[in-house]
Design an enzyme around this catalytic site. Structure first.
Site, PDB file in Angstrom:
ATOM      1  N   ASN A   8     -27.646   7.682 -21.251  1.00  0.00           N
ATOM      2  CA  ASN A   8     -28.650   8.163 -20.040  1.00  0.00           C
ATOM      3  C   ASN A   8     -29.584   8.975 -20.983  1.00  0.00           C
ATOM      4  O   ASN A   8     -29.375  10.126 -20.873  1.00  0.00           O
ATOM      5  CB  ASN A   8     -27.961   8.904 -19.153  1.00  0.00           C
ATOM      6  CG  ASN A   8     -28.888   9.267 -17.896  1.00  0.00           C
ATOM      7  OD1 ASN A   8     -30.128   9.075 -17.998  1.00  0.00           O
ATOM      8  ND2 ASN A   8     -28.309  10.219 -17.041  1.00  0.00           N
ATOM      9  N   LYS A  10     -32.320  10.036 -19.663  1.00  0.00           N
ATOM     10  CA  LYS A  10     -33.194  10.967 -18.785  1.00  0.00           C
ATOM     11  C   LYS A  10     -34.489  10.791 -19.098  1.00  0.00           C
ATOM     12  O   LYS A  10     -35.061   9.687 -19.485  1.00  0.00           O
ATOM     13  CB  LYS A  10     -32.464  12.344 -18.598  1.00  0.00           C
ATOM     14  CG  LYS A  10     -31.319  12.279 -18.652  1.00  0.00           C
ATOM     15  CD  LYS A  10     -30.480  13.893 -18.109  1.00  0.00           C
ATOM     16  CE  LYS A  10     -29.034  13.585 -18.073  1.00  0.00           C
ATOM     17  NZ  LYS A  10     -28.404  14.699 -17.670  1.00  0.00           N
ATOM     18  N   HIS A  93     -27.064   9.630  -9.595  1.00  0.00           N
ATOM     19  CA  HIS A  93     -27.186  10.661 -10.560  1.00  0.00           C
ATOM     20  C   HIS A  93     -27.145  12.079  -9.930  1.00  0.00           C
ATOM     21  O   HIS A  93     -28.087  12.010  -8.938  1.00  0.00           O
ATOM     22  CB  HIS A  93     -27.885  10.504 -11.663  1.00  0.00           C
ATOM     23  CG  HIS A  93     -27.701  11.438 -12.701  1.00  0.00           C
ATOM     24  ND1 HIS A  93     -27.922  12.673 -12.857  1.00  0.00           N
ATOM     25  CD2 HIS A  93     -26.839  11.305 -13.905  1.00  0.00           C
ATOM     26  CE1 HIS A  93     -27.477  13.387 -13.875  1.00  0.00           C
ATOM     27  NE2 HIS A  93     -26.780  12.464 -14.670  1.00  0.00           N
ATOM     28  N   GLU A  95     -28.633  14.545 -10.887  1.00  0.00           N
ATOM     29  CA  GLU A  95     -29.861  15.194 -10.682  1.00  0.00           C
ATOM     30  C   GLU A  95     -30.702  14.419  -9.497  1.00  0.00           C
ATOM     31  O   GLU A  95     -31.571  15.144  -8.943  1.00  0.00           O
ATOM     32  CB  GLU A  95     -30.712  14.813 -12.246  1.00  0.00           C
ATOM     33  CG  GLU A  95     -30.055  15.755 -13.038  1.00  0.00           C
ATOM     34  CD  GLU A  95     -29.717  15.296 -14.490  1.00  0.00           C
ATOM     35  OE1 GLU A  95     -30.612  14.162 -14.890  1.00  0.00           O
ATOM     36  OE2 GLU A  95     -29.253  16.127 -15.370  1.00  0.00           O
ATOM     37  N   GLU A 165     -18.873  12.682 -12.591  1.00  0.00           N
ATOM     38  CA  GLU A 165     -19.820  13.519 -13.220  1.00  0.00           C
ATOM     39  C   GLU A 165     -19.754  14.918 -12.590  1.00  0.00           C
ATOM     40  O   GLU A 165     -20.465  15.067 -11.705  1.00  0.00           O
ATOM     41  CB  GLU A 165     -21.174  13.217 -13.621  1.00  0.00           C
ATOM     42  CG  GLU A 165     -21.355  11.960 -14.428  1.00  0.00           C
ATOM     43  CD  GLU A 165     -22.640  11.752 -15.117  1.00  0.00           C
ATOM     44  OE1 GLU A 165     -22.606  11.631 -16.175  1.00  0.00           O
ATOM     45  OE2 GLU A 165     -23.565  11.979 -14.398  1.00  0.00           O
ATOM     46  N   GLY A 171     -24.960  18.879 -18.822  1.00  0.00           N
ATOM     47  CA  GLY A 171     -25.987  19.382 -19.695  1.00  0.00           C
ATOM     48  C   GLY A 171     -25.718  20.842 -19.882  1.00  0.00           C
ATOM     49  O   GLY A 171     -26.723  21.760 -20.277  1.00  0.00           O
ATOM     50  N   SER A 211     -21.477  16.457 -20.650  1.00  0.00           N
ATOM     51  CA  SER A 211     -21.442  17.241 -21.945  1.00  0.00           C
ATOM     52  C   SER A 211     -20.282  16.423 -22.804  1.00  0.00           C
ATOM     53  O   SER A 211     -19.617  17.128 -23.708  1.00  0.00           O
ATOM     54  CB  SER A 211     -20.947  18.703 -21.763  1.00  0.00           C
ATOM     55  OG  SER A 211     -21.928  19.522 -21.090  1.00  0.00           O
TER      56      SER A 211
END
Ligand code: PGA
Length: 251
Positions: A8, A10, A93, A95, A165, A171, A211
């Site tokens: 991904n 991003k 996701h 985010e 996730e 991250g 991560s």
């Protein structure tokens, strides 16, 4: 089941940086028992699609409109993705849930529209740090899975991918321990068996994300219920991403 490794990107990489990364990745031989998927930003899908067309790498997107077509300025439809040979699309996701207010209901709609075009949704679920600390992980994951998969037929679920996730691991450099990850994966598998049946549940890839790097990939991917990885930061460097793919091969 074939391990599935999804990169991904991003909102990263210019046109030239994208070419460079893909060309470096292509120097590796990724055949065998791993399915590798790259999810660049929409604007690079055509370029990356051209570069990987003679390889076993597949292409995916990071988001999709819930509408078929029409006056939705700035949006991209599943039909368009299909016309660029996209096989996968990340949906929900954390985010997008956090910054763009995406709900399970929207995740459900987006996944359904993708499935109608034969694109596999990679449906993301995960708890925040405070939810974990309040011992609400199982409750949150159960709700996200049930609502996101609402009214999915057996064929639809069999064409979907789930990604666990934990939001606190994305991250941040913090990875869930293998036990923490496997425990939630097992919960998801059990839920799928309840919603469908065991036969169906064992066929649905459940990816771990948060991560994942070359150094921890093998341990995570060797867990019983972890069928692959959704990789953010480490997918932006060919050597790191290649290491994760090799770990998947060896797991
Ligand atoms: P990360 O991101 O690997 O950089 O933690 C994972 C993801 O958000 O999919």
């Amino acid at each position: 089941m074939k391990q599935l490794i999804v990169g991904n990107w991003k909102m990263n990489l210019t046109r030239d940086e994208s070419s460079l990364l893909v060309n470096e990745l292509l120097k590796n031989n990724f055949q065998n028992n791993v399915e590798v998927v790259l999810c660049p930003p929409f604007i690079s899908i055509q370029l990356v699609g051209e570069l990987i067309k003679n390889s076993s790498i597949k292409i995916g997107a990071q988001n999709i409109s819930e509408h078929e077509s029409g006056a939705y300025t700035g949006e991209i439809s599943s039909q368009m993705l299909k016309s660029y040979n996209c096989n996968y699309c990340i949906v929900g996701h954390s985010e997008r849930r956090q910054y763009f207010n995406e709900t399970d209901e929207l995740v459900n709609k987006k996944s359904k529209i993708l499935l109608s075009k034969n694109i596999k949704p990679i449906i993301c679920v995960g708890e925040t740090l405070s939810q974990r600390e309040e011992n609400k992980t199982a409750e949150i994951i159960t709700e996200q899975i049930k609502e996101s998969l609402k009214n999915f037929s057996e064929t639809e679920i069999l064409n979907s991918v789930i990604a666990y996730e934990p939001v606190w691991a994305i991250g941040t450099g913090k990875t869930a321990t293998t036990e923490q990850a496997n425990e939630v994966h097992e919960l998801i598998r059990t839920l799928l068996a309840q919603l469908y049946n065991r036969e169906v549940a064992i066929q649905i890839p459940i990816l771990y994300g948060g991560s994942v790097k070359g150094e921890n990939a093998l341990e995570l991917l060797s867990q019983n219920h972890i069928d692959g990885a959704l990789v953010g930061g480490a997918s932006l460097k060919s050597s790191d991403f290649a290491k994760i793919i090799v770990s998947a091969k060896n797991s």
